[in-house]
Design an enzyme around this catalytic site. Sequence first.
Site, mmCIF file in Angstrom:
data_model
loop_
_atom_site.group_PDB
_atom_site.id
_atom_site.type_symbol
_atom_site.label_atom_id
_atom_site.label_comp_id
_atom_site.label_asym_id
_atom_site.label_seq_id
_atom_site.Cartn_x
_atom_site.Cartn_y
_atom_site.Cartn_z
ATOM 1 C CE1 TYR A 116 -3.787 2.470 0.871
ATOM 2 C CE2 TYR A 116 -1.998 3.596 2.011
ATOM 3 C CZ TYR A 116 -3.268 3.609 1.476
ATOM 4 O OH TYR A 116 -4.020 4.751 1.536
ATOM 5 C CD GLU A 204 -6.021 4.422 -1.240
ATOM 6 O OE1 GLU A 204 -6.099 4.451 -0.004
ATOM 7 O OE2 GLU A 204 -7.005 4.201 -1.978
#
Length: 396
Positions: A116, A204
């Site tokens: 992530y 993101e």
Amino acid sequence: MNIHEYQAKELLQKFGAATPAGKVAGTAEEAEQIARELGTNALVVKAQVHAGGRGKGTFANGFKGGVHLVKSPAEAREVAAKMLGQTLVTHQTGAAGRVVNKVLIAVSVEIEREIYFAVLLDRATAAPLIVASTEGGVEIETVAEKSPEKIMREPIDPLAGLRPFQTRKLAKQLGFKSDQIKPAAKLFAALYRTFIESDCSMVEVNPLVVTKKGEVLALDAKFNFDDNALYRHPEIAAMRDTAEEDPREVEASKHGLNYIGLDGNIACLVNGAGLAMATMDIIKFYGGSPANFLDVGGGATEEQVTEAFKLLISDENVKAILVNIFGGIMKCDIIAQGIINAVKAVKLPVPLVVRLEGTNVDAGKKLIAQSGLAVIAADDLADAAQKVVKAAEGKS
């Protein structure tokens, strides 16, 4: 403003971020042609809607999943045909779902690890912040709740930018092998450059992957942009897909109104975002349910107020309207005259409660009282909230 996955990948590629090759298709025939052009039988077909959970979603025609691995151009065409024009329902779309108008045909990769990685604006420091975790492919909120120690935060000096030693440090902390450090650092730098030069509030990537071949790629990306900076990026503003947005919010934006639709039955027309939030809160406090957030701003014109009323009554769930205005920059008598003219123009089918306060408030109240309109006057915010809740319930 949100953009589709295929648009996000185009933006990443513009700034040199490594991502699997692919193109978007609007028809099954285009999907097959793109699959042939990619020159591989390792392909993925992904429905393009502004919602997560696509892989576990269901189409109205019974087809399962908005993300499918396929092994030939013919299979890509077959899967695309089952997705295009169909409504996809995921946990983020709600029961209404979203219609799929485009699909992304891309090269699929064999994933060894998922990471992530996000660049966002830390409002506490008013500076960019990198948030990363070895737990890629999982919602970061879940990681924060169950394994907060696995989340890394790297603050960035807005003047110096993301420095090379920081990208290498992050790569090591995230467990990249020695021969992966350089491509990982290069990808991190490209993502930061994308964030800064595109005036983003968030970039993101989840997941950022390491393939079995050792490649480091941004597999999927989500963007949030600073709407106030979009005038500097007409190419990004052109990516807006109004078909993916609430039609009421699209209409409001045409008139400079800040509107967010909710599922209640009491419509709110307020000047100022903070006052709008407080108005919604006090409606809930007295047992009501707001139908929207609507901020007409401190300098609303009569035309904007009229359009705001049209927008409010277009919601068939609305049973009453509360106008809560604080006359600061604009005087209450001017606002009152605008409300009167707007109400006459749209012929409201539901009860209207008006609370005015501020400059020239007495003159404003007098205008409304003498207008002959069926307006329920309120003395203060609590009084207004109680009256509008009763009106929505059909009580006088």
